[in-house]
Design a protein around this motif. Sequence first.
Motif, PDB file in Angstrom:
ATOM      1  N   LEU A 298      40.857  23.490  41.985  1.00 56.06           N
ATOM      2  CA  LEU A 298      41.576  24.523  42.743  1.00 56.06           C
ATOM      3  C   LEU A 298      42.033  24.031  44.110  1.00 56.06           C
ATOM      4  O   LEU A 298      42.721  24.764  44.826  1.00 56.06           O
ATOM      5  CB  LEU A 298      40.685  25.755  42.919  1.00 56.06           C
ATOM      6  N   ARG A 299      41.691  22.833  44.486  1.00 54.00           N
ATOM      7  CA  ARG A 299      41.972  22.346  45.831  1.00 54.00           C
ATOM      8  C   ARG A 299      43.475  22.181  46.066  1.00 54.00           C
ATOM      9  O   ARG A 299      44.189  21.602  45.250  1.00 54.00           O
ATOM     10  CB  ARG A 299      41.303  21.003  46.076  1.00 54.00           C
ATOM     11  N   LEU A 300      43.905  22.687  47.218  1.00 49.68           N
ATOM     12  CA  LEU A 300      45.274  22.469  47.675  1.00 49.68           C
ATOM     13  C   LEU A 300      45.301  21.736  49.011  1.00 49.68           C
ATOM     14  O   LEU A 300      46.358  21.555  49.604  1.00 49.68           O
ATOM     15  CB  LEU A 300      46.009  23.812  47.807  1.00 49.68           C
ATOM     16  N   THR A 301      44.131  21.324  49.473  1.00 52.46           N
ATOM     17  CA  THR A 301      44.012  20.616  50.750  1.00 52.46           C
ATOM     18  C   THR A 301      43.218  19.336  50.535  1.00 52.46           C
ATOM     19  O   THR A 301      42.415  19.228  49.600  1.00 52.46           O
ATOM     20  CB  THR A 301      43.310  21.480  51.814  1.00 52.46           C
ATOM     21  N   SER A 302      43.410  18.389  51.443  1.00 54.84           N
ATOM     22  CA  SER A 302      42.721  17.109  51.315  1.00 54.84           C
ATOM     23  C   SER A 302      41.321  17.138  51.912  1.00 54.84           C
ATOM     24  O   SER A 302      40.511  16.270  51.619  1.00 54.84           O
ATOM     25  CB  SER A 302      43.538  16.005  51.989  1.00 54.84           C
ATOM     26  N   LYS A 303      41.046  18.143  52.740  1.00 50.43           N
ATOM     27  CA  LYS A 303      39.735  18.260  53.373  1.00 50.43           C
ATOM     28  C   LYS A 303      39.207  19.681  53.194  1.00 50.43           C
ATOM     29  O   LYS A 303      39.974  20.609  52.926  1.00 50.43           O
ATOM     30  CB  LYS A 303      39.822  17.909  54.871  1.00 50.43           C
ATOM     31  N   PRO A 304      37.900  19.899  53.356  1.00 48.89           N
ATOM     32  CA  PRO A 304      37.326  21.234  53.181  1.00 48.89           C
ATOM     33  C   PRO A 304      37.787  22.208  54.265  1.00 48.89           C
ATOM     34  O   PRO A 304      38.268  21.798  55.325  1.00 48.89           O
ATOM     35  CB  PRO A 304      35.815  20.984  53.243  1.00 48.89           C
ATOM     36  N   PRO A 305      37.643  23.512  54.012  1.00 44.42           N
ATOM     37  CA  PRO A 305      38.145  24.526  54.954  1.00 44.42           C
ATOM     38  C   PRO A 305      37.655  24.375  56.385  1.00 44.42           C
ATOM     39  O   PRO A 305      38.421  24.622  57.324  1.00 44.42           O
ATOM     40  CB  PRO A 305      37.646  25.836  54.333  1.00 44.42           C
ATOM     41  N   SER A 306      36.410  23.966  56.585  1.00 48.23           N
ATOM     42  CA  SER A 306      35.887  23.879  57.953  1.00 48.23           C
ATOM     43  C   SER A 306      36.663  22.875  58.795  1.00 48.23           C
ATOM     44  O   SER A 306      36.704  22.997  60.027  1.00 48.23           O
ATOM     45  CB  SER A 306      34.402  23.508  57.934  1.00 48.23           C
TER      46      SER A 306
ATOM     47  N   PRO B 175      30.921  28.430  55.587  1.00 52.26           N
ATOM     48  CA  PRO B 175      30.152  27.504  54.750  1.00 52.26           C
ATOM     49  C   PRO B 175      30.311  27.802  53.253  1.00 52.26           C
ATOM     50  O   PRO B 175      30.316  26.879  52.428  1.00 52.26           O
ATOM     51  CB  PRO B 175      28.704  27.720  55.214  1.00 52.26           C
ATOM     52  N   ARG B 176      30.464  29.071  52.903  1.00 52.95           N
ATOM     53  CA  ARG B 176      30.662  29.431  51.496  1.00 52.95           C
ATOM     54  C   ARG B 176      32.042  28.973  51.008  1.00 52.95           C
ATOM     55  O   ARG B 176      32.195  28.527  49.870  1.00 52.95           O
ATOM     56  CB  ARG B 176      30.494  30.940  51.319  1.00 52.95           C
ATOM     57  N   LEU B 177      33.048  29.079  51.888  1.00 53.53           N
ATOM     58  CA  LEU B 177      34.374  28.568  51.542  1.00 53.53           C
ATOM     59  C   LEU B 177      34.325  27.054  51.330  1.00 53.53           C
ATOM     60  O   LEU B 177      34.962  26.519  50.404  1.00 53.53           O
ATOM     61  CB  LEU B 177      35.371  28.919  52.638  1.00 53.53           C
ATOM     62  N   ASP B 178      33.594  26.367  52.183  1.00 51.23           N
ATOM     63  CA  ASP B 178      33.424  24.925  52.005  1.00 51.23           C
ATOM     64  C   ASP B 178      32.761  24.613  50.662  1.00 51.23           C
ATOM     65  O   ASP B 178      33.173  23.683  49.948  1.00 51.23           O
ATOM     66  CB  ASP B 178      32.565  24.351  53.130  1.00 51.23           C
ATOM     67  N   ARG B 179      31.745  25.378  50.332  1.00 52.41           N
ATOM     68  CA  ARG B 179      31.040  25.154  49.068  1.00 52.41           C
ATOM     69  C   ARG B 179      31.989  25.343  47.883  1.00 52.41           C
ATOM     70  O   ARG B 179      31.981  24.552  46.929  1.00 52.41           O
ATOM     71  CB  ARG B 179      29.842  26.101  48.953  1.00 52.41           C
ATOM     72  N   GLY B 180      32.803  26.383  47.947  1.00 56.50           N
ATOM     73  CA  GLY B 180      33.777  26.604  46.884  1.00 56.50           C
ATOM     74  C   GLY B 180      34.747  25.441  46.755  1.00 56.50           C
ATOM     75  O   GLY B 180      35.124  25.047  45.635  1.00 56.50           O
ATOM     76  N   TRP B 181      35.179  24.886  47.890  1.00 55.89           N
ATOM     77  CA  TRP B 181      36.090  23.740  47.869  1.00 55.89           C
ATOM     78  C   TRP B 181      35.451  22.554  47.160  1.00 55.89           C
ATOM     79  O   TRP B 181      36.112  21.823  46.402  1.00 55.89           O
ATOM     80  CB  TRP B 181      36.462  23.381  49.301  1.00 55.89           C
ATOM     81  N   HIS B 182      34.151  22.356  47.381  1.00 56.61           N
ATOM     82  CA  HIS B 182      33.450  21.220  46.785  1.00 56.61           C
ATOM     83  C   HIS B 182      33.209  21.408  45.281  1.00 56.61           C
ATOM     84  O   HIS B 182      33.315  20.442  44.517  1.00 56.61           O
ATOM     85  CB  HIS B 182      32.117  20.988  47.504  1.00 56.61           C
ATOM     86  N   VAL B 183      32.880  22.626  44.856  1.00 53.65           N
ATOM     87  CA  VAL B 183      32.485  22.809  43.455  1.00 53.65           C
ATOM     88  C   VAL B 183      33.660  23.097  42.528  1.00 53.65           C
ATOM     89  O   VAL B 183      33.517  23.024  41.302  1.00 53.65           O
ATOM     90  CB  VAL B 183      31.425  23.922  43.317  1.00 53.65           C
ATOM     91  N   TRP B 184      34.836  23.435  43.086  1.00 55.25           N
ATOM     92  CA  TRP B 184      36.017  23.698  42.268  1.00 55.25           C
ATOM     93  C   TRP B 184      37.154  22.751  42.661  1.00 55.25           C
ATOM     94  O   TRP B 184      38.194  23.171  43.197  1.00 55.25           O
ATOM     95  CB  TRP B 184      36.468  25.150  42.416  1.00 55.25           C
ATOM     96  N   PRO B 185      36.997  21.480  42.392  1.00 54.61           N
ATOM     97  CA  PRO B 185      38.029  20.518  42.804  1.00 54.61           C
ATOM     98  C   PRO B 185      39.384  20.778  42.154  1.00 54.61           C
ATOM     99  O   PRO B 185      40.421  20.412  42.721  1.00 54.61           O
ATOM    100  CB  PRO B 185      37.451  19.166  42.373  1.00 54.61           C
TER     101      PRO B 185
ATOM    102  N   GLY C  49      46.826  25.467  52.141  1.00 54.06           N
ATOM    103  CA  GLY C  49      47.394  24.252  52.691  1.00 54.06           C
ATOM    104  C   GLY C  49      48.362  24.485  53.833  1.00 54.06           C
ATOM    105  O   GLY C  49      48.950  23.526  54.358  1.00 54.06           O
ATOM    106  N   ILE C  50      48.542  25.738  54.250  1.00 53.71           N
ATOM    107  CA  ILE C  50      49.482  26.017  55.340  1.00 53.71           C
ATOM    108  C   ILE C  50      49.041  25.342  56.636  1.00 53.71           C
ATOM    109  O   ILE C  50      49.852  24.739  57.344  1.00 53.71           O
ATOM    110  CB  ILE C  50      49.645  27.542  55.535  1.00 53.71           C
TER     111      ILE C  50
END
Length: 335
Positions: free
Chosen positions: A246-254, A234-244, A210-211
Amino acid sequence: MRVDFHTHIIPEEIPNFADKFGGGRWPVLEKTCSCGANIMVEGKVFREVTDQVWSPEKRIQDMDAEGVDIQVLSPIPVTFSYWAKADEAEEMSKVQNDFIADTVKQYPERFIGLGTVPLQDVNVSIKEMDRCIHVLGLKGIEIGTNINGKNLDDPEFITFFEMAEKWEVPLFIHPWETLGRERMPRHNFMYTVGMPSETALAAASLINSGIMEKFPRLKVCFAHGGGSFPYILPRLDRGWHVWPDLRLTSKPPSHYAKNFYFDSLNYDPLNIKYLVDRFGYEKIVMGSDYPFLLREIPPGKVVDETIKLTDKQKHSILGQNALDFLNVTIKEEIK
């Protein structure tokens, strides 16, 4: 105009901090001749270098021969010395920052300077960053991808990034002390496999923590084309979607990766085109890693060979983007 964003320099007369403070991890420059030296660490040759690494006059000769108008000077990562006591590392930082600033003052039309700070103590780092930018006139700070094994998302570094954003200080992030280095003693894999992986971890840490969301105006550029980060995004984005959970951000990494800059040092026009397509040509800066063995010769070669780029895109990548990143305004007619 060609601006080589990624080059390294060290003072020829850098003090022997191993003698002064004790401990074998300090890099020591041992001259082998008038135009060469070894960088020694713990009594072993860390890197053989020539006067290219300390002589601005030699650098300018090479720049003229290779068509480079400006070099951006940054310290060699082995000199970060994050492992040392903060006050000792601060002295190492000041020696280098003063030298780089003096070199820029001597040849203001040919060099732009980046400083270094002892990030093992954030308060000391902020003080030296303040001096670098507001006293010495340097245009940014180079930092490592980790500090004594702590990723850049460690809470103790938050204040540093906060001040870098407040003061509009661009950060150049360069790999060092790579992850898994104990598994890479052969084949120089530390340089060819470890550094790209280390850079990806640093970039992902800044995003997933979230920095980059917290400090949206923070300017960050990653060495070596971002290492493997652009290709695992794209793999980081996938992780963001499948592990909600663990999310510390409001939008995916990309979403946040679009704020990053990357140098062009990836040797292949296909990779340059990929960076341009994914992040935009405005976020790519030409960099060669002068004067080391893995550098690109001549600087900008891979950009020149990327035939699908327009003239405007090449012009921006080869020079203007670096100046914009560093908040520098320079007329085209340098020579």
